[in-house]
Scaffold this active site. Structure first.
Site, short mmCIF file in Angstrom:
data_model
loop_
_atom_site.label_atom_id
_atom_site.label_comp_id
_atom_site.label_asym_id
_atom_site.label_seq_id
_atom_site.Cartn_x
_atom_site.Cartn_y
_atom_site.Cartn_z
N ASP A 290 0.87 -1.16 0.00
CA ASP A 290 0.00 0.00 0.00
C ASP A 290 0.92 1.22 0.00
OD1 ASP A 290 -3.18 0.67 1.64
OD2 ASP A 290 -2.08 1.76 0.11
C1 GLC Z 1 -4.23 4.39 -0.21
C2 GLC Z 1 -5.13 3.26 0.25
C3 GLC Z 1 -5.26 2.15 -0.74
C4 GLC Z 1 -5.18 2.70 -2.14
C5 GLC Z 1 -3.77 3.24 -2.34
C6 GLC Z 1 -3.59 3.86 -3.72
O1 GLC Z 1 -3.46 4.84 0.85
O2 GLC Z 1 -4.83 2.68 1.50
O3 GLC Z 1 -6.51 1.48 -0.47
O4 GLC Z 1 -5.46 1.69 -3.10
O5 GLC Z 1 -3.41 4.17 -1.34
O6 GLC Z 1 -4.38 4.98 -3.84
#
Ligand code: GLC
Length: 748
Positions: A290
């Site tokens: 993430d």
């Molecule tokens: C964010 C979220 C995740 C998302 C990623 C890309 O922090 O936790 O769910 O897909 O970043 O945007």
């Protein structure tokens, strides 16, 4: 006879041959992709290999803290970037893909995007959609989203989010399917199938990404990014099954989560990624971190520095590094010292290359960049019809005293009051895409109801108050138009950015002066209908007693106004059922239906005599899991069993007759729960094991038959074996998790 047997044999031989031929073709295709991957890998420098494991965000819309550094476009041309996120549109993706085609090996970029509840057409937030209890419709909604996103150059959606969540203080409950594992698993699979359609590689499909692996929804205190501390039993019993359902549905990728799980951050958690996901489950797709979560292991105190974090993450099975730059900056040196093996890096690179071959990007890097398809998928009328149906079926009727809903013909003057009546973008909810022309494409509550009521009813508007401040100067105007009306319709709740990521809240009451305004309206002595817009269960115990009717209207997306109007006017009889328990106060959290019985269970909602209860609060949720009313009434007959005991391999048939005894045709979700009375582990007082949605005309009856086999009895025992144990079970059927008919059965 002879002739018949010969033809049968021929048929058999032909079908076996045909099957083998198909298997050979698939094998040959896979083998050719594997061969192609190996041949590209052989040509790659170490820098180019590490580049494939590096993902940057575009500058279009940030979904995390941005790191300003070097020239990303140059890095793409140097073959040092494998994927970009937050870049959409044929023009943007074509431009960046063209830069990738200037790199030495012309390895195409992978474009990822958070397509969470729609792309150009915005659907209700996922928690709202789950209230439809309609996996087929949810799959249809994701099919639309996948078609629209792929038309805009997107290859990969970071969705579905399948985190089981029992704590509404956590703002991200809006992204998931609530507190139940069985329903959450069905919806996880439906979302993956919807996004991936005929298979990613089809230009009308996107690769799905199940997230956040794992346990993220159990953040202590509902505080986002907080630690998760749970037994392996609970992890396997409640939190992992939706991920397994997504893997079984063929999901192409997995995103790990920000939280630590029992002290080990998910991004560096070998047990989760190597042992469970890639081991037990044999998952072969990309595992992406993430946003920055690789580097955040330093904050966790699990990595000494970014270099250490890179080592831990890649060795634990995290293939791609979203935005932290740890892989880009440190993998080369880690390889030099032998702390990371080349085989580990190669395995991750091969997974990324395999995915790009499967998406057809090596054959044609621009196959998702067709302006004509993008135009066709912009405001497509058929897509809005799906959004409208999804929105209608997500609305939950929580109260309807004196049948004040649907509006009756005598209501000639309606005062429509509240901060969301004419709000536009709020109905998009969190994690929606932002398009410049959104305002033109979202049906407001005001416009939707105005269109539906036409000239027969006089609709008057006052904002009454803001969402979340102490200004009550709008009360006077609101009270004035309400005094002159036959009915008061209030539109209250939380703003769209009050739920979602990094939106944990300790107070869940209606914000600002909304409760005061509701009380003031109540004093007028007129029928009051309350619409609540939110991304999570809110707390409105007192307002609920001051109004005649309540519709939980979530954030319903592009068709919000039309869907709510259809329900308010009775064109659609609401059928939604809650998928999270609604607490009475914050102090009651966490509250969920499938809890254990304890040694001192309360005997009633008011029992506080040396039992597991709060002395200052009723023992039940404000609204239970599975709850939702209809404009009509459904009566439930007794449960009839074809046998009361069964062995493995046998099935028990439980039948029940449902009758629509009310004045409207309507849809009902009949729910079946089981309780394992005594087992080698204390088991929940009930668990959802099946449900059926039926539509009954008024006066119509139907007998439903549920088939129960040993699979429905299994659970993860102390040794994490997934088994059923002989003994007595309680079988329950009803319209929600508290209103249940019960019978006993025996598994031998
Ligand atoms: C964010 C979220 C995740 C998302 C990623 C890309 O922090 O936790 O769910 O897909 O970043 O945007």
């Amino acid at each position: 006879m002879k002739l018949l047997s010969i033809s049968k044999i021929c048929l058999k031989v032909t079908s076996v041959t045909f099957f083998c031929f198909c298997a050979f073709i698939v094998e040959a295709q896979q083998k050719s992709i594997q061969q192609k991957v190996d041949s590209v890998l052989k040509l790659m420098t170490l820098d180019e290999k590490i580049g494939q494991l590096n993902q940057y965000s575009g500058d279009w819309d940030f979904t995390g803290p941005i790191t300003a550094d070097g020239d990303k476009q140059q890095q793409i041309m140097d073959g040092l970037v494998g994927s970009m996120l937050n870049v959409t549109g044929v023009e943007h993706t074509r431009m960046l893909q063209s830069l990738a085609m200037k790199s030495r090996l012309r390895i195409p970029l992978l474009f990822g995007q958070d397509v969470i509840h729609g792309f150009r057409t915005t659907f209700p937030i996922p928690l709202a959609q789950s209230a439809s209890w309609n996996p087929e419709l949810i799959e249809k909604a994701e099919r639309v989203a996948g078609t629209e996103a792929s038309a805009y150059g997107v290859h990969w959606t970071f969705s579905p989010m399948v985190d089981i969540a029992r704590d509404p203080r956590w703002g991200r409950v809006m992204e998931g399917a609530g507190e139940d594992t069985y329903l959450g698993s069905l919806i996880a699979a439906a979302r993956v199938k919807g996004f991936q359609g005929k298979g990613y590689g089809d230009t009308a499909a996107v690769m799905a990404c199940v997230k956040h692996f794992a346990g993220y929804g159990a953040a202590i205190g509902g505080r986002d990014y907080n630690s998760v501390d749970m037994s392996l039993h609970n992890l396997w019993e409640f939190y992992l099954p939706p991920f397994k359902a997504a893997v079984d549905a063929g999901v192409g990728s997995v995103m790990n989560s920000f939280n630590d799980l029992n002290g080990i951050p998910a991004t560096g958690n070998r047990y989760l990624m190597r042992e469970v996901l890639k081991g037990k489950w044999n998952f072969k797709g990309i595992v992406v971190s993430d946003w920055g979560s690789v580097g955040e292991m330093v904050n966790h105190g699990y990595a000494a520095n970014q270099r250490d974090a890179a080592k831990i993450a890649i060795n634990a099975g995290c293939d791609m590094d979203m935005e932290s730059r740890c892989y880009k900056n440190h993998l080369k040196d880690l390889l030099r010292t032998g702390e990371v093996k080349l085989s580990t890096i190669d395995a991750a690179v091969k997974t990324v290359l395999k995915t790009k071959f499967e998406l057809g990007l090596f054959d044609d890097p621009f196959r998702f960049c067709k302006a004509s398809r993008q135009d066709n998928q912009t405001h497509h009328p058929e897509n809005r019809k799906v959004a409208f149906e999804m929105a209608e079926k997500s609305i939950v009727l929580l109260k309807n005293e004196n049948q004040v809903l649907p509006f009756n013909k005598k209501m000639k003057k309606i005062a429509f009051i509240g901060p969301f009546v004419k709000s536009v973008r709020d109905h998009l909810g969190f994690w929606s895409m932002e398009w410049p022309d959104d305002t033109a494409t979202i049906v407001t509550l005001w416009d939707g109801l105005k269109n539906a009521l036409g000239k027969d009813v006089e609709l008057k508007y006052a904002k009454g108050c803001n969402v979340n401040d102490q200004d009550s100067s709008g009360f006077a105007e609101a009270l004035q138009i309400a005094a002159d009306a036959d009915l008061v319709l209030l539109s209250m709740g939380e703003a769209r950015d009050m739920s979602g990521e990094a939106k944990s809240r300790s107070q869940l009451h209606l914000p600002g002066v909304q409760e005061s305004l509701i009380h003031a309206m109540h004093q007028l002595g007129k029928p009051v209908v309350l619409l609540i817009h939110a991304g999570r269960p809110l707390i409105f115990d007192q307002p609920a007693s001051q109004v005649e009717a309540i519709l939980y209207a979530w954030w319903l997306g592009s068709e919000a106004g039309n869907a709510l109007a259809a329900v308010l006017t009775g064109k659609y009889n609401p059928s939604g059922k809650l998928t999270m328990s609604f607490p009475r106060t914050e102090g009651q959290i966490p509250i969920y239906y499938n809890h254990l019985n304890t040694g001192r269970p309360a005997s009633s909602a008011t029992d506080v005599n040396y039992v597991s209860a709060y002395t200052d609060l009723l023992n039940t949720p404000r609204y239970p899991f599975g709850f939702g009313l209809s404009y009509t009434d459904f009566s439930y007959g007794d449960i009839l069993l074809d046998k009361t005991s069964f062995h493995s391999g046998e099935t028990i048939k439980a039948s029940i007759t449902i009758t629509n005894t009310g004045d409207y045709d309507g849809e009902e979700t009949v729910q079946l729960y089981l309780r394992d009375i005594t087992a080698s582990l204390a088991r929940p007082v009930k668990e959802l094991k099946d449900f059926k949605k039926i539509f009954l005309k008024k006066g119509e009856s139907r007998t439903l038959v549920f088939n129960l086999n040993v699979e429905k009895l299994k659970f993860y025992n102390e040794r994490l074996e997934y088994k059923a144990e002989p003994g007595a079970f309680e079988l329950m059927i009803g319209p929600d998790s508290e209103t249940l008919k019960k019978v006993n059965i025996q598994y031998n």
